[in-house]
Design a protein around this motif. Structure first.
Motif, mmCIF file in Angstrom:
data_model
loop_
_atom_site.group_PDB
_atom_site.id
_atom_site.type_symbol
_atom_site.label_atom_id
_atom_site.label_comp_id
_atom_site.label_asym_id
_atom_site.label_seq_id
_atom_site.Cartn_x
_atom_site.Cartn_y
_atom_site.Cartn_z
ATOM 1 N N UNK A 155 0.770 -1.329 0.289
ATOM 2 C CA UNK A 155 0.321 0.081 -0.184
ATOM 3 C C UNK A 155 1.174 1.377 0.003
ATOM 4 N N UNK A 156 0.122 2.577 -0.490
ATOM 5 C CA UNK A 156 0.440 3.319 -0.288
ATOM 6 C C UNK A 156 1.074 4.170 1.331
ATOM 7 N N UNK A 157 0.112 4.296 2.142
ATOM 8 C CA UNK A 157 -0.331 4.901 3.331
ATOM 9 C C UNK A 157 0.641 3.752 4.178
ATOM 10 N N UNK A 158 1.006 5.038 5.131
ATOM 11 C CA UNK A 158 0.868 4.112 6.170
ATOM 12 C C UNK A 158 0.437 4.479 7.448
ATOM 13 N N UNK A 159 1.284 3.861 8.654
ATOM 14 C CA UNK A 159 0.119 3.280 9.649
ATOM 15 C C UNK A 159 1.242 2.391 10.708
ATOM 16 N N UNK A 330 -11.554 0.036 0.746
ATOM 17 C CA UNK A 330 -11.286 0.106 1.601
ATOM 18 C C UNK A 330 -9.808 0.945 2.252
ATOM 19 N N UNK A 331 -8.911 0.004 2.147
ATOM 20 C CA UNK A 331 -7.501 0.875 1.465
ATOM 21 C C UNK A 331 -7.960 1.997 0.509
ATOM 22 N N UNK A 332 -7.896 1.726 -0.266
ATOM 23 C CA UNK A 332 -7.882 3.143 -0.846
ATOM 24 C C UNK A 332 -8.581 4.097 -0.407
ATOM 25 N N UNK A 333 -9.456 4.216 0.113
ATOM 26 C CA UNK A 333 -10.546 4.650 0.541
ATOM 27 C C UNK A 333 -9.909 5.966 2.130
ATOM 28 N N UNK A 334 -9.246 4.763 2.863
ATOM 29 C CA UNK A 334 -8.502 5.916 4.012
ATOM 30 C C UNK A 334 -7.249 5.885 3.572
ATOM 31 N N UNK A 429 -8.898 4.363 -8.356
ATOM 32 C CA UNK A 429 -8.070 6.009 -9.053
ATOM 33 C C UNK A 429 -7.298 6.697 -8.243
ATOM 34 N N UNK A 430 -5.764 6.215 -7.515
ATOM 35 C CA UNK A 430 -5.189 7.077 -6.769
ATOM 36 C C UNK A 430 -3.313 6.892 -7.437
ATOM 37 N N UNK A 431 -3.980 6.042 -8.943
ATOM 38 C CA UNK A 431 -2.781 5.568 -9.007
ATOM 39 C C UNK A 431 -2.592 6.757 -10.579
ATOM 40 N N UNK A 432 -1.307 6.426 -11.017
ATOM 41 C CA UNK A 432 -0.988 7.683 -12.163
ATOM 42 C C UNK A 432 -1.863 7.935 -13.429
ATOM 43 N N UNK A 433 -2.552 6.488 -14.006
ATOM 44 C CA UNK A 433 -3.631 6.530 -14.860
ATOM 45 C C UNK A 433 -4.861 7.539 -13.499
ATOM 46 N N UNK A 467 -17.139 6.121 -9.518
ATOM 47 C CA UNK A 467 -17.288 6.603 -8.054
ATOM 48 C C UNK A 467 -16.061 7.487 -7.664
ATOM 49 N N UNK A 468 -15.208 6.397 -7.262
ATOM 50 C CA UNK A 468 -14.420 6.760 -7.037
ATOM 51 C C UNK A 468 -13.641 8.122 -7.426
ATOM 52 N N UNK A 469 -13.145 7.206 -8.776
ATOM 53 C CA UNK A 469 -12.673 8.448 -9.701
ATOM 54 C C UNK A 469 -13.275 9.563 -9.828
ATOM 55 N N UNK A 470 -14.654 9.873 -9.528
ATOM 56 C CA UNK A 470 -15.535 11.042 -10.095
ATOM 57 C C UNK A 470 -15.190 11.656 -8.843
ATOM 58 N N UNK A 471 -15.654 10.884 -7.349
ATOM 59 C CA UNK A 471 -15.588 11.654 -6.218
ATOM 60 C C UNK A 471 -13.480 12.367 -6.293
#
Length: 512
Positions: A155-159, A330-334, A429-433, A467-471
């Motif tokens: 994943x991209x985020x850290x925890x 869920x991970x992408x949302x967080x 929706x949050x990658x390079x595309x 919907x995620x990309x639109x958001x």
């Protein structure tokens, strides 16, 4: 099949539970659990057991579940954003200390006749056993050494995981904005008057706070004390004056493990060794213990090891892959959570509950009408009437600039509006595309576009991703946002509207 000897690698929840169930099903089988750690040392804080998991444990082994429930702590969920709070009822969710969970499972395994050996690392080739169950975790040495076709996505985020020496009244989701960026905690109470505090952030915030350096400087067997002291100040209100407690606490990125095969010869993978799913859907212990139930049933009912392993995997893989997809969303949302802090807390709670497509809007409203009513008023400036909530959401009018829309379902783009269409096939929706879509949307706005329409395949996963990309475009670029989808996705599209992912929807024909 009759199993003469079974070796279980790993004394975590999945391994211990599989050992007990196998011994109960086949009392003559010699079952030995091999745990490399010390019996008095465990890592982690609390874990959660949701209602669905409890039902499955009750059917498989009511005695063990009864002791787990007694040792656990029931709680609801609260979200706190910008000084406002909202609460969701979830009265069958329990938190239990990992130490208590393991103690209960160890006691019940030994009561059934399982032998547990501690303190020695063992490999699969060392055993004279018919069955070797590898429940040795996300960093499984068994998986790495075998032919399982593993893939690992990071994943991209850290925890990081830490704890506190008091019990919160509810599970708590709370973001805090700092001079470095946003940190968000998922915290919940568990037995013994303590709470787990899981804290997440994005890489830019992590680096600005200097935690890349503290992570590198923290030995594997130590906790990142600098991060803990910093986060104590960030979450001082939530901690109520208590310190954060570390236990090999350090920043890390979530690893999603997938395997093309769950077995190799007489060895079979179970739990995190075979698959992982992001912690935001509370899945690690659940998946491991449900794996154990299915594996023991297969071993008891099939004539040989190969058939048993094939049945186990065929039974469990669809459920696991479904949960992994929910967890991925869920991970992408967080990981993109800070972009939503402009939403009122009730709308944000609805967005959270519907983020992965697992909780329908109307079902959430049935259990938590006060939260959904408040979110609906924030969405439409009017309370929803009794009746079909999805229909009501779709029927609400919208004014965008000088244009009036009588409801949120768009039959055609009105004259005078310039709308740019995107039909990109995007999985994240949050990658390079996704970055490219955002860049093109910005350019289109500079060129005079009033808004954007997101089209694509009719299958449900594609609609949820749109919907995620639109958001993301709505948040970062602005403009009128329209999302296409089939009528069968109307509930998902309505959830997208009330959650602030889009402004309008357009129904398309179903694919054959």
């Amino acid at each position: 099949m009759q199993v003469r000897r079974a070796a279980v690698l790993g004394g975590g929840p999945g391994g211990l539970y599989a050992a007990r169930l196998l011994k109960l099903a086949q009392p003559s089988c010699e079952v030995v659990v091999h745990e490399q750690g010390d019996p008095d040392t465990t890592f982690g804080f609390g874990v959660g057991l949701a209602a669905g998991t409890q039902r499955k444990l009750e059917a498989a082994d009511p005695d063990t579940l009864r002791d787990l429930v007694v040792a656990g702590c029931r709680h609801d969920m609260t979200m706190s954003v910008g000084g406002r709070m909202t609460r969701v009822r979830n009265d069958r969710l329990i938190g239990i200390a990992r130490t208590e969970l393991l103690a209960v499972l160890q006691r019940h395994a030994e009561k059934a006749g399982v032998r547990i050996e501690y303190g020695t690392r063992r490999g699969t080739g060392e055993f004279d056993a018919d069955v070797v169950i590898a429940a040795d975790g996300v960093s499984s040495a068994t998986r790495a050494a075998g032919d399982f076709g593993e893939t690992i996505d990071v994943g991209r985020g850290l925890y990081l995981w830490c704890g506190a020496d008091f019990a919160l009244p509810d599970a708590l989701f709370a973001p805090v904005e700092t001079g470095h960026g946003v940190f968000v905690t998922h915290a919940y109470p568990y037995s013994g008057g303590r709470s787990t505090f899981l804290i997440e952030t994005d890489e830019e915030t992590w680096r600005r706070a200097g935690f890349d350096r503290t992570t590198d400087a923290t030995p594997p067997d130590a906790s990142d004390a600098t991060s803990l002291r910093y986060l104590e100040e960030v979450f001082a209100g939530e901690l109520r004056g208590h310190p954060l407690i570390g236990n090999r606490t350090r920043w890390t990125r979530f690893r999603t493990v997938r395997c093309a095969r769950w077995s190799d010869g007489r060895t079979v993978l179970l739990g995190d060794a075979a698959h992982t799913a992001h912690f935001s859907v509370g899945s690690g212990t659940k998946l491991a213990m449900e794996d154990a139930i299915a594996l023991v049933e297969a071993l008891d009912q099939e004539p040989d090891v190969g058939s048993a392993y094939a049945r186990y995997e065929a039974t469990r893989r669809p459920a696991v892959e479904r949960l992994q997809e929910l967890a991925r969303r869920s991970r992408l949302w967080w990981e993109s959570f800070p972009s939503r802090l402009h939403l009122p807390v009730e709308q944000l709670m609805v967005a959270y509950m519907t983020r992965a497509g697992n909780v329908p809007l109307d079902r959430f409203a049935e259990g938590n009408p006060d939260v959904v009513t408040a979110a609906a008023e924030q969405y439409a400036k009017a309370p929803p009437p009794a009746g079909d909530l999805v229909d009501w959401v779709l029927d609400q009018p919208l004014r965008h600039g000088e244009t009036e829309f009588p409801h949120r379902v768009l039959p055609a783009v009105p004259d005078g509006l310039t709308v740019t269409e995107f039909a990109d096939v995007v999985t994240d929706p949050w990658n390079k595309t996704g970055d490219d879509v955002v860049a093109r949307a910005r350019q289109a706005r500079r060129d005079g576009a009033d808004g954007f329409r997101f089209a694509g395949p009719a299958d449900r996963l594609a609609v949820l991703t749109r919907l995620d990309l639109a958001e993301r475009v709505r948040t970062e670029v602005g403009g009128l946002i329209i999302v296409d989808g089939p009528a069968s996705a109307r509930a998902d599209l309505a959830a997208g509207l009330i959650s602030g992912r889009c402004d309008l929807v357009s129904f398309t024909e179903e694919e054959a």
